[in-house]
Design an enzyme around this catalytic site. Structure first.
Site, PDB file in Angstrom:
ATOM      1  N   GLN A 104       1.050  -1.590  -0.527  1.00 57.91           N
ATOM      2  CA  GLN A 104      -0.021  -0.124   0.206  1.00 57.91           C
ATOM      3  C   GLN A 104       0.876   1.331  -0.344  1.00 57.91           C
ATOM      4  O   GLN A 104       0.670   2.054   0.781  1.00 57.91           O
ATOM      5  CB  GLN A 104      -1.214  -0.277   1.028  1.00 57.91           C
ATOM      6  CG  GLN A 104      -1.471   0.749   0.826  1.00 57.91           C
ATOM      7  CD  GLN A 104      -3.182   1.363   2.171  1.00 57.91           C
ATOM      8  OE1 GLN A 104      -3.048   0.228   2.711  1.00 57.91           O
ATOM      9  NE2 GLN A 104      -4.013   1.776   2.162  1.00 57.91           N
ATOM     10  N   PHE A 105       0.871   1.418  -0.839  1.00 59.52           N
ATOM     11  CA  PHE A 105       2.407   2.610  -0.910  1.00 59.52           C
ATOM     12  C   PHE A 105       1.342   4.344  -0.982  1.00 59.52           C
ATOM     13  O   PHE A 105       2.024   5.116  -0.320  1.00 59.52           O
ATOM     14  CB  PHE A 105       2.633   2.853  -3.133  1.00 59.52           C
ATOM     15  CG  PHE A 105       1.642   3.695  -3.665  1.00 59.52           C
ATOM     16  CD1 PHE A 105       1.453   5.265  -3.920  1.00 59.52           C
ATOM     17  CD2 PHE A 105       0.335   3.168  -4.074  1.00 59.52           C
ATOM     18  CE1 PHE A 105       0.820   5.263  -4.829  1.00 59.52           C
ATOM     19  CE2 PHE A 105      -0.515   3.202  -5.355  1.00 59.52           C
ATOM     20  CZ  PHE A 105      -0.397   4.822  -5.334  1.00 59.52           C
ATOM     21  N   THR A 106       0.347   4.356  -0.426  1.00 56.26           N
ATOM     22  CA  THR A 106      -0.595   5.567   0.087  1.00 56.26           C
ATOM     23  C   THR A 106       0.149   6.124   1.069  1.00 56.26           C
ATOM     24  O   THR A 106      -0.528   6.987   1.519  1.00 56.26           O
ATOM     25  CB  THR A 106      -1.680   5.673  -0.429  1.00 56.26           C
ATOM     26  OG1 THR A 106      -2.526   4.518   0.578  1.00 56.26           O
ATOM     27  CG2 THR A 106      -2.148   5.380  -1.723  1.00 56.26           C
TER      28      THR A 106
END
Length: 149
Positions: free
Chosen positions: A78-80
């Site tokens: 989850q790069f966010t």
């Protein structure tokens, strides 16, 4: 590197209406890799995941690790987690690692957790995923390898 660790009774991840990862008691881990992360950051996060004591003992105190209870892991990229909204309302992801490095570190962590004896299911890197969980407690722990929190 950042990780959101949620202690769960169960969790699964779906891609294109198909369940691709499914666990019982253990951790749902949302993982983000930063562009400046090193293998030391990876080792820190792995050590914390394996040794974090958030499962109850016989007296109801958080004294047991995921190893102690034989818990399972659902690892989701989850790069966010590196989304920066300090300026304006649209997140900037400039601190997030590029695709190659992010996927490499994600896979290394998965492989090392499996090598250490954990059942690890995963999401699908760079796919739109639907994640379901029953958070137990609820218990949610935030980790940052730079120890900013």
């Amino acid at each position: 590197m950042r990780a959101v660790i949620q202690k769960v009774k169960n969790s699964n991840v779906t891609v294109d209406n198909e369940i691709i990862g499914d666990i019982k008691e253990g951790y749902l881990i949302l993982l983000a890799v930063k562009d400046t992360d090193t293998k030391d950051d990876l080792a820190y996060i792995k050590r914390k995941i394996e040794n974090l004591r958030v499962f109850e003992d016989e007296e109801g105190k958080m004294n047991h690790s995921i190893k102690d209870v034989g818990g399972e892991i659902l690892l989701v990229s989850q790069f966010t987690l590196y989304g920066d909204v300090r300026k304006g309302n649209r997140p900037s992801f400039t601190q997030s690692a590029g695709l190659e490095k992010a996927n490499q570190y994600y896979e290394i962590l998965r492989d090392e957790l499996i090598a250490d004896g954990f059942k690890v299911d995963t999401g699908k890197f760079q796919a739109h995923m639907e994640v379901s969980l029953i958070n137990d407690g609820p218990v949610t722990i935030l980790l940052d390898s730079e120890r900013t929190f």
